[in-house]
Design a protein around this motif. Structure first.
Motif, short mmCIF file in Angstrom:
data_model
loop_
_atom_site.label_atom_id
_atom_site.label_comp_id
_atom_site.label_asym_id
_atom_site.label_seq_id
_atom_site.Cartn_x
_atom_site.Cartn_y
_atom_site.Cartn_z
N UNK A 68 38.35 35.91 57.70
CA UNK A 68 39.54 35.76 58.54
C UNK A 68 40.58 34.84 57.91
N UNK A 69 40.14 33.80 57.23
CA UNK A 69 41.10 32.93 56.54
C UNK A 69 41.84 33.70 55.46
N UNK A 70 41.16 34.67 54.87
CA UNK A 70 41.82 35.52 53.88
C UNK A 70 42.90 36.38 54.51
N UNK A 71 42.63 36.89 55.72
CA UNK A 71 43.64 37.67 56.43
C UNK A 71 44.84 36.78 56.73
N UNK A 72 44.58 35.56 57.20
CA UNK A 72 45.67 34.63 57.50
C UNK A 72 46.51 34.37 56.24
N UNK A 73 45.83 34.19 55.13
CA UNK A 73 46.52 33.92 53.86
C UNK A 73 47.49 35.03 53.49
N UNK A 74 47.15 36.26 53.86
CA UNK A 74 47.94 37.41 53.42
C UNK A 74 48.84 37.98 54.53
N UNK A 75 48.96 37.29 55.64
CA UNK A 75 49.78 37.81 56.74
C UNK A 75 51.25 37.97 56.34
N UNK A 76 51.77 37.04 55.56
CA UNK A 76 53.17 37.15 55.17
C UNK A 76 53.40 38.39 54.31
N UNK A 77 52.40 38.75 53.50
CA UNK A 77 52.49 39.99 52.72
C UNK A 77 52.55 41.19 53.66
N UNK A 78 51.66 41.23 54.65
CA UNK A 78 51.64 42.35 55.60
C UNK A 78 52.99 42.46 56.30
N UNK A 79 53.51 41.30 56.75
CA UNK A 79 54.80 41.31 57.44
C UNK A 79 55.91 41.83 56.54
N UNK A 80 55.83 41.54 55.24
CA UNK A 80 56.89 41.95 54.31
C UNK A 80 56.97 43.46 54.15
N UNK A 81 55.90 44.17 54.47
CA UNK A 81 55.90 45.63 54.36
C UNK A 81 56.80 46.25 55.42
N UNK A 82 56.93 45.54 56.56
CA UNK A 82 57.77 46.04 57.64
C UNK A 82 57.01 46.70 58.76
N UNK A 83 55.69 46.43 58.85
CA UNK A 83 54.89 47.00 59.92
C UNK A 83 55.09 46.17 61.19
N UNK A 84 54.61 46.71 62.32
CA UNK A 84 54.79 46.07 63.61
C UNK A 84 53.55 45.34 64.10
N UNK A 85 52.39 45.73 63.60
CA UNK A 85 51.14 45.17 64.13
C UNK A 85 50.05 45.28 63.08
N UNK A 86 49.01 44.49 63.27
CA UNK A 86 47.78 44.66 62.48
C UNK A 86 46.65 45.07 63.41
N UNK A 87 45.80 45.93 62.90
CA UNK A 87 44.54 46.27 63.57
C UNK A 87 43.45 45.69 62.68
N UNK A 88 42.67 44.78 63.25
CA UNK A 88 41.61 44.10 62.50
C UNK A 88 40.27 44.77 62.82
N UNK A 89 39.64 45.33 61.81
CA UNK A 89 38.33 45.95 61.98
C UNK A 89 37.29 44.89 62.34
N UNK A 90 36.10 45.28 62.81
CA UNK A 90 35.16 44.32 63.41
C UNK A 90 34.84 43.10 62.55
N UNK A 91 34.88 41.96 63.21
CA UNK A 91 34.53 40.66 62.61
C UNK A 91 33.51 39.95 63.48
N UNK A 92 32.91 40.67 64.43
CA UNK A 92 31.98 40.08 65.39
C UNK A 92 30.62 39.82 64.77
N UNK A 93 29.85 39.01 65.45
CA UNK A 93 28.50 38.70 64.97
C UNK A 93 27.70 39.99 64.85
N UNK A 94 27.03 40.15 63.70
CA UNK A 94 26.39 41.43 63.40
C UNK A 94 25.39 41.26 62.26
#
Length: 575
Positions: free
Chosen positions: A50-76
């Motif tokens: 998840x910290x990696x996703x946070x690190x790259x959020x500005x990159x995702x935003x720069x693409x011009x998308x409106x939202x992120x869908x995060x695949x499962x990160x739950x205990x498993x």
């Protein structure tokens, strides 16, 4: 005839902005799917977090998308890499903590990005405490939370239902002396949605994430929640009618009509319960994944009457089937059936071969990737973009010894599994492991992906990545693409041509066309189209495949489209 170009060459600011309509944020949105395990590793264990996703959020935003869908990160226990949940309200230590996720939501919102998370409701891991309790005996308080059945008189399985991942959908539990149902892995027992107490608890689990501040749920395999309470056998399906949707056509699962093991009428009432919960919170979206014998009809049912799902998508554009006729039929059927609902399109995700390989056979990858994005994002509906799709990544070659996916291990070599679309993101060509991790990643990163890294494409104005930014920036100002009608224009030369139109644009900013006409050559051969002259006289060229080596051109009254190119026109009328 000379048509002035209105190409947009500068990226749009990453903030969402607002429109002059009352359109919900998700209607016409572009949603970027993050598969955390393969996005960015910050802990050095070769697995994204998840910290990696946070690190790259500005990159995702720069693409011009409106939202992120995060695949499962739950205990498993990760037998199915997170789709086997052992605690719905805990973050697996591999990915981080609940506090990390809260920071992710806050950080995304600061960048103008909405956050959608997966909910895997139809089943759990066999390590979930609910199942561990349920299997103890048939009298405990969770005895009926899973689907248990006695054997037939000869000791065999209760019926003929099959698992998508191979073999019978029933496994014997020695402790309880009964069979339990699993539509997927044997370690993924199906929950019993006929049990009211279990359904109530599921809604409480979902409330946990809504209270944190997420903006929606992507409901995994939502039509698998209910089963036929009488456990009737599924009818056999003729070989001529078998097709692969999320599984290969030669999978025994394709040999049945799935009349009783999924897509039951009771699902509609449960979807209403989920919607009532979602509506207690502002601007929540419910997006359902549907995979049934008639997915397009099921999508229409699940999105009808504005009291169930807001949107749904199926595997129809994630299959091998491709071509103008197929796309026209599939999109046209959705256009006809989803009168009350809203479609969401996906042409790549974590379960399917990457689209430039699956549909394009890796031919002319750069231009094909650009044209596919323009096509998908011009359809009526919202669109999901899978990580790496914006780089034009092909399917990664995976050797048998490198396989991680149990689906691929079971059916190799006829079906090579899903690992080839799940390899880590290539961030920097020259860095160790392409900038994904300081350690060897859980799946290898092929050299062909390293050459297409973000760092390489950032510097190339002609790259797929920069085209995504340019196209999505332009799209934000086209109200007819975001919520207009769609009508196909027939041709006899394999070009996919349709119009998108609004009766009026009102006060919408920077929009002066009531109709857009989109023309796509999705073949590997040049094509020609001659529109009706009286209509084309009023057309203005709006967008071409920016910086393409070969551009469509107008000559002698016809448009000439090189392989894998497109053009979009603004028009006062349509052909």
């Amino acid at each position: 005839m000379t048509l002035p170009s209105k190409q947009i060459l500068e990226p749009h600011p990453s903030s969402l902005g607002s429109t002059a309509t009352n359109r919900p944020w998700w209607k016409g949105a572009v949603i970027y799917q993050v598969y955390p395990r393969s996005f960015q590793d910050t802990s050095g264990n070769g697995i994204g977090d998840l910290k990696g996703v946070i690190k790259r959020l500005s990159y995702i935003a720069s693409i011009g998308v409106d939202a992120i869908w995060v695949s499962p990160f739950f205990k498993s226990p990760m037998k199915d890499f997170g789709y086997d949940v052992s605690d719905f309200t805990a973050v697996d230590p591999l990915f981080g903590t609940v506090e990390d996720f809260k920071l992710l939501v806050d950080s995304a919102h600061q960048l103008g990005l909405k956050v959608i998370i997966d909910q895997v409701l139809s089943h759990t891991s066999d390590q979930h405490e609910w199942f561990q309790t349920s299997r103890m005996d048939n009298t405990n308080d969770k005895a009926n939370w899973y689907v248990w059945a006695d054997p037939c008189e000869d000791g065999t399985e209760p019926n003929n239902w099959r698992s998508i991942f191979g073999g019978s959908a029933w496994s014997w539990d020695e402790q309880r002396k009964q069979y339990y149902l699993h539509n997927f892995l044997t370690s993924q027992p199906d929950l019993n949605f006929h049990c009211e107490a279990m359904r109530e608890q599921i809604l409480k689990e979902m409330t946990f994430w809504l209270d944190i501040g997420i903006d929606g749920f992507r409901l995994d395999a939502i039509n698998f929640c209910y089963h036929d309470s009488q456990l009737r056998n599924n009818p056999e399906k003729p070989v001529s009618e078998r097709k692969g949707r999320g599984f290969s056509a030669d999978n025994p699962y394709a040999a049945q009509y799935h009349k009783y093991d999924s897509t039951q009428p009771e699902t509609l009432e449960f979807l209403k319960d989920i919607r009532l919960l979602a509506d207690r919170y502002p601007n929540i979206v419910l997006l359902g994944e549907v995979n049934s014998d008639d997915s397009l009809t099921t999508m229409a049912e699940y999105t009808s009457d504005n009291d169930k799902l807001h949107m749904a998508y199926s595997f129809e554009l994630l299959a091998d089937d491709f071509g103008t006729a197929y796309l026209t039929d599939t999109v046209g059927t959705i256009n006809t059936k989803l009168i009350q609902g809203w479609p969401c399109w996906a042409i790549s995700n974590h379960d399917s071969v990457r689209v430039v390989t699956r549909w394009g056979r890796n031919n002319n990858r750069t231009q094909f990737a650009k044209t596919l994005l323009a096509m998908a994002a011009s359809l009526r509906g919202s669109v999901c973009v899978y990580q790496g799709e914006e780089l034009g990544l092909c399917e990664a070659p995976i050797e048998h010894s490198q396989l991680q996916d149990p689906f691929g291990i079971e059916f190799w070599p006829e079906f090579k599994g899903r690992d080839g679309c799940r390899t880590p993101m290539p961030w920097h060509t020259g860095d160790s492991h392409a900038g994904f991790s300081d350690s060897a990643p859980w799946l290898p990163i092929p050299d062909v992906h390293k050459a297409l890294s973000v760092s390489e494409q950032e510097q190339d104005p002609h790259s797929v990545l920069n085209f995504y930014r340019q196209f999505l920036a332009w799209r934000k100002d086209q109200l007819c693409l975001l919520e207009g009608n769609l009508d196909f224009i027939s041709t006899d030369n394999e070009l996919l041509i349709f119009s998108r139109s609004m009766p009026s644009f009102g006060a919408h900013r920077n929009s002066d066309a009531s109709t857009l006409v989109a023309c796509f050559n999705l073949t590997d051969e040049p094509k020609t189209w001659q529109p009706k002259a009286e209509s084309a006289l009023n057309w203005t060229l709006e967008l071409l495949p920016l910086s393409s080596t070969e551009q469509p051109r107008f000559e002698s009254g016809s448009w000439h489209f090189p392989a894998s190119t497109f053009a979009i026109f603004s028009a006062q009328g349509e052909d």
